[in-house]
Design an enzyme around this catalytic site. Sequence first.
Site, mmCIF file in Angstrom:
data_model
loop_
_atom_site.group_PDB
_atom_site.id
_atom_site.type_symbol
_atom_site.label_atom_id
_atom_site.label_comp_id
_atom_site.label_asym_id
_atom_site.label_seq_id
_atom_site.Cartn_x
_atom_site.Cartn_y
_atom_site.Cartn_z
ATOM 1 N N LYS A 135 0.906 -1.036 0.049
ATOM 2 C CA LYS A 135 -0.019 -0.026 0.017
ATOM 3 C C LYS A 135 1.028 1.368 0.015
ATOM 4 O O LYS A 135 0.524 2.156 -0.582
ATOM 5 C CB LYS A 135 -1.123 -0.181 1.197
ATOM 6 N N LYS A 182 -4.529 -10.757 -5.798
ATOM 7 C CA LYS A 182 -5.575 -11.113 -5.031
ATOM 8 C C LYS A 182 -6.791 -10.339 -5.137
ATOM 9 O O LYS A 182 -6.760 -8.994 -5.430
ATOM 10 C CB LYS A 182 -5.307 -11.193 -3.410
ATOM 11 N N LYS A 214 -10.735 -4.596 -2.653
ATOM 12 C CA LYS A 214 -11.559 -3.426 -2.813
ATOM 13 C C LYS A 214 -10.820 -2.394 -3.497
ATOM 14 O O LYS A 214 -11.210 -1.575 -4.396
ATOM 15 C CB LYS A 214 -12.260 -2.968 -1.365
HETATM 16 P P1 ATP Z 1 -8.453 -3.272 0.559
HETATM 17 O O1 ATP Z 1 -8.338 -3.578 -0.576
HETATM 18 O O2 ATP Z 1 -9.221 -1.897 1.261
HETATM 19 O O3 ATP Z 1 -7.355 -3.737 1.897
HETATM 20 P P2 ATP Z 1 -9.905 -6.052 0.848
HETATM 21 O O4 ATP Z 1 -10.678 -6.248 -0.363
HETATM 22 O O5 ATP Z 1 -8.247 -6.705 1.059
HETATM 23 O O6 ATP Z 1 -9.728 -4.155 0.928
HETATM 24 P P3 ATP Z 1 -10.148 -6.021 3.635
HETATM 25 O O7 ATP Z 1 -11.284 -4.992 4.421
HETATM 26 O O8 ATP Z 1 -8.701 -5.542 3.747
HETATM 27 O O9 ATP Z 1 -10.758 -6.197 2.278
HETATM 28 O O10 ATP Z 1 -10.451 -7.367 4.516
HETATM 29 C C1 ATP Z 1 -11.438 -8.060 4.924
HETATM 30 C C2 ATP Z 1 -11.586 -9.409 4.901
HETATM 31 O O11 ATP Z 1 -11.489 -9.938 3.730
HETATM 32 C C3 ATP Z 1 -9.924 -9.935 5.741
HETATM 33 O O12 ATP Z 1 -10.349 -11.091 6.434
HETATM 34 C C4 ATP Z 1 -9.292 -10.200 4.556
HETATM 35 O O13 ATP Z 1 -8.334 -11.394 4.852
HETATM 36 C C5 ATP Z 1 -10.402 -10.906 3.488
HETATM 37 N N1 ATP Z 1 -10.007 -10.983 2.185
HETATM 38 C C6 ATP Z 1 -9.664 -9.894 1.564
HETATM 39 N N2 ATP Z 1 -9.392 -9.882 0.242
HETATM 40 C C7 ATP Z 1 -9.608 -11.428 0.285
HETATM 41 C C8 ATP Z 1 -9.404 -12.355 -1.072
HETATM 42 N N3 ATP Z 1 -9.032 -11.823 -2.318
HETATM 43 N N4 ATP Z 1 -9.509 -13.679 -0.627
HETATM 44 C C9 ATP Z 1 -9.920 -14.037 0.443
HETATM 45 N N5 ATP Z 1 -10.332 -13.357 1.495
HETATM 46 C C10 ATP Z 1 -9.800 -11.977 1.513
HETATM 47 MG MG MG Z 2 -7.079 -5.691 2.614
#
Ligand code: ATP
Ligand code: MG
Length: 327
Positions: free
Chosen positions: A111, A194, A197
């Site tokens: 990040k 991965k 968001k």
């Molecule tokens: P950001 O990009 O803002 O970090 P994010 O999509 O990674 O958003 P988070 O809010 O950081 O989402 O994570 C929320 C939950 O979803 C955490 O438990 C994280 O491990 C899980 N998670 C996020 N992305 C994945 C993925 N691609 N596959 C499985 N689990 C995920």
């Molecule tokens: Mg995340």
Amino acid sequence: MSRIFSGIQPSGSLHIGNYLGAVKNWAELQHKYESFFCIVDYHAITVPYEPADLRARTADMALGLLAAGLDPSKCTLFVQSMVPEHTELAWIFNTLTPLGELERQTQFKEKASKEQSVPAGLLNYPVLQAADILLYRAELVPVGEDQLQHLELSREIARKWNTRFDPPKQAYFPEPKGLLTPARRIMGLDGQAKMSKSLGNTVELLEDPKSIWEKLKPAVTDPKRVRRTDPGTPEVCNIYHLHKAFSPTETVDHVAVQCRSAGWGCIDCKKVLHESMEKELIPIRARAAEIAANPAKMKKDLAAGADHARAVASGTMKEVKEKMGLA
Ligand code: ATP
Ligand code: MG
């Protein structure tokens, strides 16, 4: 009953990676454990954002979580900034956390590489996460694989605090363990990183079926299947992994056979996946519509969640301060 805690950032729309890696599991675990689920808005402000967007995203995230099956009568669902003890404990943990540990966190490096000027909050993100979990003295943390490194740091922080401030037992904070699902790391449809968001490579949980199909059509599959007649290797294909998460076992087995023998083209395989996804997503969309029709109820549920969280959190802070010689 053991306690669990987990959080999700209102940094964008809830996507199928969040759902399969974490949130679907939360909906099951809420029946087995005393559960705290938190929309972590203080985490989301560690990257650039617009205040009006954040408020809307926080409400959307609550709606998505409830639609995915969280039941406020079974679990405590709340917004982090409504419980100030999170940041209070985070400050305390900041005084115990080695800088080097923070600098080597993968998520920080990823990040931070996208920002011209890196705020200290982005570096200290895992310290706040440790506070989120340990404030409730949670033993288990259902997360996706990407959070395991942060969780290791939470354990180290718990150990350090216990050793320094909880003699002779040294056990006030449990060392929290991760709970993973089989879909612990869902890739984005571009197959590059991965699903996240913040990367814009997602399929949203509440996305409409047409738009999902438009995303599935060009999604990356086995790169070696150049022509329709080329046999494929399901294990290297993101679509196959999504089948494993959404389709019944017989379909998953059939998909593997059809891929290896080039019986199906990738589009055939994606059509079947789309159908399986619809089976799971239609009831979620229906629940979302019901919840959206009654925003006052959602607001009330979140306020009640925050009240309960605050009661537990203030109890922990009282004991922590006593043990540390603070007022
Ligand atoms: P950001 O990009 O803002 O970090 P994010 O999509 O990674 O958003 P988070 O809010 O950081 O989402 O994570 C929320 C939950 O979803 C955490 O438990 C994280 O491990 C899980 N998670 C996020 N992305 C994945 C993925 N691609 N596959 C499985 N689990 C995920
Ligand atoms: Mg995340």
